[in-house]
Scaffold this active site. Sequence first.
Site, mmCIF file in Angstrom:
data_model
loop_
_atom_site.group_PDB
_atom_site.id
_atom_site.type_symbol
_atom_site.label_atom_id
_atom_site.label_comp_id
_atom_site.label_asym_id
_atom_site.label_seq_id
_atom_site.Cartn_x
_atom_site.Cartn_y
_atom_site.Cartn_z
ATOM 1 N N ASP A 325 0.831 -1.198 0.000
ATOM 2 C CA ASP A 325 0.000 0.000 0.000
ATOM 3 C C ASP A 325 0.871 1.257 0.000
ATOM 4 O O ASP A 325 1.940 1.288 0.626
ATOM 5 C CB ASP A 325 -0.889 -0.023 1.252
ATOM 6 C CG ASP A 325 -1.858 1.126 1.313
ATOM 7 O OD1 ASP A 325 -2.759 1.191 0.452
ATOM 8 O OD2 ASP A 325 -1.733 1.963 2.225
ATOM 9 N N GLU A 354 1.700 -0.050 -4.864
ATOM 10 C CA GLU A 354 0.721 0.948 -5.262
ATOM 11 C C GLU A 354 1.448 2.272 -5.495
ATOM 12 O O GLU A 354 1.894 2.919 -4.553
ATOM 13 C CB GLU A 354 -0.354 1.121 -4.189
ATOM 14 C CG GLU A 354 -1.412 2.146 -4.588
ATOM 15 C CD GLU A 354 -2.326 2.543 -3.453
ATOM 16 O OE1 GLU A 354 -3.498 2.869 -3.724
ATOM 17 O OE2 GLU A 354 -1.873 2.553 -2.285
#
Length: 618
Positions: A325, A354
């Site tokens: 993330d 990400e």
Amino acid sequence: MKSKLIVLLAWCFIAVAHAQVEKIEPPFWWSGMQHNELQLMCYGKDIAKYDVEIEGIEVSDIIKTENPNYLFITVITKDVKAGKVSINFKENNKIVFSQPYELKPRKENSAQRKGFDSSDVIYLIMPDRFANGNSKNDSHPDTVEKADRSNPGGRHGGDIEGVIEHLDYLDDLGATALWSTPLLEDNEPTYSYHTYAQSDMYKIDPRFGTNEDYKRLATEMHKRDMKLIMDYVTNHWGSKHWMIKDLPTKQWIHQWPEGFRRSNYRMTTQFDNNASAIDSKGCMDGWFDTTMPDMNQSNPLLLNYIIQNAIWWIEYADLDGLRVDTYSYNDKEGIAKWTKSIMDEYPNFNIVGEVWMHDQAQMAYWQKDSKIGAIDGYNSYLPSVMDFTLHDAITVIFNEDEDSWNKGMIKAYDNFTNDFLYPDINNILLFPGNHDTNRINEIYQSDINKYKMAMTLILTTRGIPQIYYGDEIGMLGNRDQKGDGDIRRDFPGGWKQDTQNAFVNSDSQNGRTNDQEAYHAFTKKVLNWRKDAQAIHTGKLLQFIPFDNVYVYFRYTKEKSVMVLINNNTKDQKIDVDRFKEGIKNHKLGTDIITDTNIDITEPFILKSKTSMILELK
């Protein structure tokens, strides 16, 4: 009586001694790891006053911080056999108490595990919203927020058991890998269901299940030849994390004079040669949100902690990949060390980061061995990034019926013209939507033809496709109008009290509706065909400039060729096969895997409006 008193005092001494160590992390480790150093974090009241020795293992370093409740002990594990050892805590050269620690035998060939790749289709779920297999853990005494399915932003009760119960559904659909949003404990009092504000890095949230349940999920997936990808958060923890409440050192997190400063979210400052220092710091060191303290990856103790934690979960749960993330918000040198350490331990593993940016050069900067990153001497060692520019294009392309210089299918074509920027184009993640974006079927207003065209593109071009749970049955959701809860709706049938069960076909009682079945049947057909389509997995991409909003491209190897045609025009279009001879070559017939019809590709043929074909050339 005297002997009983001695025994009682001894037991009291042991009880007090064990109370001195509240936690040791990692809680255990393995022999035979590639990296020969292990740093143990020991936590307990005033534990720093002790010296430490470990029987049979060399202690190479002991670090004490300004917080006396922590000891960081570095040990050399090379050639240490599996088994239990004693960590002796000493004062004035005398052992005050001992703590057992175990090195477990490593699974055979663990280091050579193969990660997810372009042969896979990844199915993304939010476990709280997917299926509730164990209603007894919907709420838990150890966590604050209780289940409230009526609240779109509350916990709904989905769990690991629910996922396990529906693995056959995923297998039948044709998904080969599962990415679940985080499952570690998130003890925020509200909005904890997304689990991105974690409160214990070694514990599955009890409302999802146990560590053993997570391990069992991987085992059940591997029985079906499926892969498990963990969503890992390096950039921030939750405000309720036990270590945040008693920081090992002030440098464990990024500190600001005013206590909290939100990130400016300008990830471009990470590589902008013209960026001011204050703006660069504002991106990397600013907090993602008030409940998410920003972790300081430039601190060696913190960095070592999260490296070991990630490796621990890979080894313990037998994982096949990580999705990281907010990758590009981390200290970029620190996150590169984190990534390299994991990939050194597991050279065939895969990690996707990400990097939510809207320019191919900026995203390519973050992929391993990037020539763009090399300009300023940077290598992230990150194998895979997410193709957000393709996602951006997909959200508008199929609503642009008439093509022009920069509208319609040309946006897909233009996206792929920049593939030269990526060092490993087949190892990037493609997606029409995820848990942070509006539902693809919302964007296209439940037009199944537009869904089919979008999925044809995602599932046949280069890279690793990922689909979001429920898209395959036409689920809707608009976060702009109704918030995150709307794009994270419960999967119908995941709860026993649901009146409809979309996990089963339309022939079943209360099963999928006819409309849901149409979405599902298309998705299932293409996904299962893709499993053995080598040209799609590793073949080269040959694309032709779209005309009349018709986009044609080929995926090919020496042995196999696939011709993909997408007619985004509102009118039927005649396909002039002579223009595509470079891809057709000597093939004369194409079998459309969507309709199971044969097409003579030596003569012009008609492609109906708002449809696609996937032709296996013969």
